[in-house]
Design a protein around this motif. Structure first.
Motif, short mmCIF file in Angstrom:
data_model
loop_
_atom_site.label_atom_id
_atom_site.label_comp_id
_atom_site.label_asym_id
_atom_site.label_seq_id
_atom_site.Cartn_x
_atom_site.Cartn_y
_atom_site.Cartn_z
N SER A 1 0.82 -1.22 0.00
CA SER A 1 0.00 0.00 0.00
C SER A 1 0.85 1.26 0.00
CB SER A 1 -0.92 -0.01 1.23
OG SER A 1 -1.73 -1.17 1.25
N ILE A 2 2.07 1.15 -0.50
CA ILE A 2 3.00 2.29 -0.43
C ILE A 2 2.50 3.48 -1.24
CG2 ILE A 2 4.48 1.70 -2.39
CD1 ILE A 2 5.72 2.67 1.12
N ARG A 3 1.76 3.23 -2.32
CA ARG A 3 1.24 4.35 -3.14
C ARG A 3 0.19 5.14 -2.38
NH1 ARG A 3 0.59 1.79 -9.29
NH2 ARG A 3 2.81 1.35 -9.61
N GLN A 4 -0.66 4.44 -1.63
CA GLN A 4 -1.68 5.13 -0.85
C GLN A 4 -1.04 5.95 0.27
OE1 GLN A 4 -1.78 2.03 -1.86
NE2 GLN A 4 -3.75 1.68 -2.89
N ILE A 5 0.01 5.40 0.89
CA ILE A 5 0.73 6.16 1.91
C ILE A 5 1.39 7.38 1.29
CG2 ILE A 5 2.57 6.06 3.62
CD1 ILE A 5 2.06 3.07 3.91
N GLN A 6 1.94 7.21 0.09
CA GLN A 6 2.58 8.32 -0.62
C GLN A 6 1.60 9.47 -0.83
OE1 GLN A 6 4.15 7.17 -4.43
NE2 GLN A 6 4.57 9.27 -5.08
N TRP B 1 2.67 12.97 11.35
CA TRP B 1 2.09 14.20 10.80
C TRP B 1 2.72 14.61 9.46
CZ3 TRP B 1 4.62 13.50 15.38
CH2 TRP B 1 5.94 13.95 15.45
N ASP B 2 3.86 13.99 9.10
CA ASP B 2 4.45 14.27 7.80
C ASP B 2 5.38 13.12 7.42
OD1 ASP B 2 6.72 14.61 9.35
OD2 ASP B 2 6.81 16.78 9.10
N LEU B 3 6.03 13.23 6.28
CA LEU B 3 6.87 12.14 5.80
C LEU B 3 8.06 11.89 6.72
CD1 LEU B 3 7.66 10.12 3.55
CD2 LEU B 3 8.92 12.00 2.47
N ASP B 4 8.71 12.95 7.18
CA ASP B 4 9.90 12.79 8.02
C ASP B 4 9.57 12.05 9.31
OD1 ASP B 4 11.43 14.10 6.17
OD2 ASP B 4 11.25 16.07 7.14
N SER B 5 8.46 12.39 9.94
CA SER B 5 8.08 11.71 11.18
C SER B 5 7.73 10.26 10.91
CB SER B 5 6.90 12.43 11.84
OG SER B 5 5.75 12.40 11.01
N SER C 1 7.15 12.23 -2.86
CA SER C 1 7.50 11.74 -4.19
C SER C 1 7.77 10.24 -4.11
CB SER C 1 8.75 12.46 -4.70
OG SER C 1 9.89 12.10 -3.90
N GLY C 2 7.89 9.61 -5.27
CA GLY C 2 8.15 8.17 -5.30
C GLY C 2 9.48 7.81 -4.65
N GLU C 3 10.50 8.66 -4.86
CA GLU C 3 11.80 8.40 -4.28
C GLU C 3 11.79 8.61 -2.77
OE1 GLU C 3 16.36 10.16 -4.67
OE2 GLU C 3 14.95 10.34 -6.35
N GLU C 4 11.05 9.60 -2.30
CA GLU C 4 10.98 9.88 -0.86
C GLU C 4 10.22 8.80 -0.12
OE1 GLU C 4 10.97 14.79 -0.92
OE2 GLU C 4 9.09 13.67 -1.10
N ILE C 5 9.10 8.36 -0.67
CA ILE C 5 8.26 7.40 0.05
C ILE C 5 8.93 6.04 0.18
CG2 ILE C 5 7.01 6.40 -1.90
CD1 ILE C 5 5.55 7.50 1.50
N ALA C 6 9.89 5.75 -0.69
CA ALA C 6 10.59 4.46 -0.62
C ALA C 6 11.31 4.30 0.71
CB ALA C 6 11.58 4.35 -1.78
#
Length: 531
Positions: free
Chosen positions: A51-56, A115-119, A62-67
């Motif tokens: 489900s990585i696309r839904q989390i993205q 609350w965001d990608l970094d967290s 971006s695709g590279e960041e969510i990996a």
């Protein structure tokens, strides 16, 4: 003799048999709770990956960041798993499992509240490290908490969980994300995690730890291990998409891996209290079993990775349809689990491993006969053979590799055994991705060379497609016909590529039959059918 002090591989006397009959029900409940925790740890990797696309979309990455949500978890986990042997000596088995399961549960909640990608990446990495000890600790418990031959049921449970979780993970992850939202990929860990902690605390015997070991912790060895395994996991994960050593980052990562690896191995063999005791590889059964486990990781994670890609990219199946096909291997594992345990008790475990390898090879060979029309009926039997074969391989291999080691060595060895299996899956997927790029380009070139518009077959196809496009009112039916021809070429090239990948895995499994020549027959293994 008590359940908590039994050593694996010991002979069975009448007194021991009597003790075995007195294993309390509460210990079985406590161990089952450990298996639940282990299941959630393995499952978490698969359901998030599916489900990585839904989390993205949810965290606007971006695709590279969510990996990095997945990469961070895997790197932290592969560092934490071998550390479990040392931590087991420090805290004791029960306390370590509770700490691991509790931290995994808390960080699962934090991932859901990100609350965001970094967290999310930060909490995900902590989650991977925190839950890493659950798998090797549960494996160690099967051999150290139960006397003699009574550990086979527990070994079967572990084998079924280790093979079933990757099989049902993509389907379950897709369903949870579609009906509940991606946050529930992490929230579903909370209930089982709390239950596992409570039941293990209540029903698993307490073992003594040695906190003094913390003062002798090899900090340099630990740092080198973390850099070695972490950079290795990253290079293997990112290598195929980056073009391997054509990318400067991969070169630097590989160099770091090599330097850290040299330091780690040097410290492991020279420090008085190594962070990971590699001397267990002197045991012939352990290192040969670890080699087989590496290929089992390839067959387990590789096939679960490839087949959904074929069904989605070539056949255009929905997640539900893919899940129905993938569930066949899960059902086969449930059937094959008890069968594997019974055969391992009754016959030489090496014979059972050989049967499992043959079945997996046959299943992968069957998967290598794909066409662009292959569906449930064509894939049912290969899936069933592969599922039964994997569980028939994993259970006796664990018994051969770990079951004859002295009890004090089992916790450390089970961590190393888990690492090599996971790395086998990581290396296998990296190799499959690399081969995918190569074979797809090769087959597209081969097919394109035969698509000369002057050929009668090609002309007939284009004329038919152009007429169909004109009948549907397309503004440029000729261009649509050529586009359809190119799409057909790509589909056939992809199908041929998937066949190549499955055949490569089948060949790797077939070669593992040679490892059986190295395995020694355990002292307590049956010589033949019982009467």
């Amino acid at each position: 003799m008590t359940a908590a002090t039994a050593s694996p591989g010991a002979g069975t006397s009448p007194a021991a048999s009597a003790a075995e009959e007195k294993i309390p029900l509460t210990l079985h409940i406590g161990f089952f709770a450990m298996v639940i925790g282990m299941f959630m740890s393995i499952l978490d990797v698969q359901i998030v990956a599916s489900s990585i696309r839904q989390i993205q979309a949810g965290v606007a990455a971006s695709g590279e960041e969510i990996a990095w949500v997945q990469t961070g978890y895997l790197i932290a986990e592969v560092v934490g798993i071998p550390l479990s042997g040392f931590l087991n000596r420090v805290f004791g088995l029960r306390r370590l499992f509770i700490l691991s399961a509790g931290a995994f549960t808390v960080t699962s909640l934090l991932c859901a509240l990100s609350w965001d990608l970094d967290s999310l990446i930060f909490f995900r990495a902590i989650q991977g490290f925190a839950g890493a000890a659950m798998v090797p600790t549960t494996m160690a418990a099967a051999f150290t908490l139960f006397p003699g031959g009574r550990s086979m049921t527990q070994q079967v449970m572990i084998g079924m969980v280790a093979t079933l979780a990757p099989s049902i993970g993509p389907t379950l992850g897709g369903w949870v994300t579609e009906h509940l939202g991606w946050h529930w990929l992490f929230l579903i860990n909370i209930g089982p995690g709390i239950a596992a902690c409570v039941l293990v605390y209540l029903f698993v015997p307490k073992q003594k730890g040695d906190f003094a070991l913390l003062r002798r912790l090899d900090v340099l060895g630990f740092a080198a291990m973390a850099l070695f395994l972490g950079s290795l996991e990253w290079v293997v994960d990112e290598g195929p998409s980056a073009g391997w050593f054509t990318d400067r980052g991969i070169v630097y990562g590989a160099a770091l891996c090599a330097v850290a690896g040299v330091i780690f191995f040097f410290r492991s063999f020279t420090y008085h209290t190594p962070i990971v005791d590699l001397m267990v590889f002197r045991n012939r059964n352990f290192w040969s079993g670890a080699v087989i486990a590496t290929i089992v990781g390839l067959g387990l994670y590789g096939s679960v990775y490839i087949l959904p890609l074929f069904l989605g990219q070539v056949r255009g199946f929905s997640p539900l349809q893919i899940g129905q096909i993938m569930s066949i291997s899960g059902i086969a594992m449930f059937i094959g689990g008890p069968l594997s345990g019974a055969l391992t008790k009754r016959y030489d475990p090496r014979l059972v491993v050989g049967m499992g390898i043959v079945l997996v090879t046959a299943g992968l060979w069957g998967n290598a006969q794909l066409t662009a029309q292959s569906g449930f009926n064509e894939l049912m039997w290969p899936q069933a053979l592969r599922g039964i074969g994997l569980i028939m391989t994993m259970v006796p291999v664990s018994n051969l590799a770990l079951g004859t080691l002295p009890a004090p060595m089992v916790a450390n060895a089970s961590g190393l055994f888990t690492v090599v299996r996971n790395l086998g899956g990581a290396f296998g997927i990296a190799a499959l991705n690399t081969m995918t790029y190569h074979f797809t380009a090769l087959h597209e070139q081969e097919i394109a060379s035969g698509l000369d518009p002057a050929r009668p077959e090609v002309q007939a196809f284009l004329q038919q497609a152009e007429a169909a496009g004109a009948a549907h009112g397309l503004t440029d039916p000729a261009a649509a016909a050529y586009a359809q021809l190119v799409m057909r070429m790509k589909i056939e090239a992809m199908t041929m590529t998937f066949n190549n990948l499955f055949m490569a895995m089948a060949m790797a499994f077939c070669l593992m039959l040679l490892a059986l020549l190295v395995l020694k027959k355990p002292v307590n293994a049956p010589a033949g059918p019982a009467h």
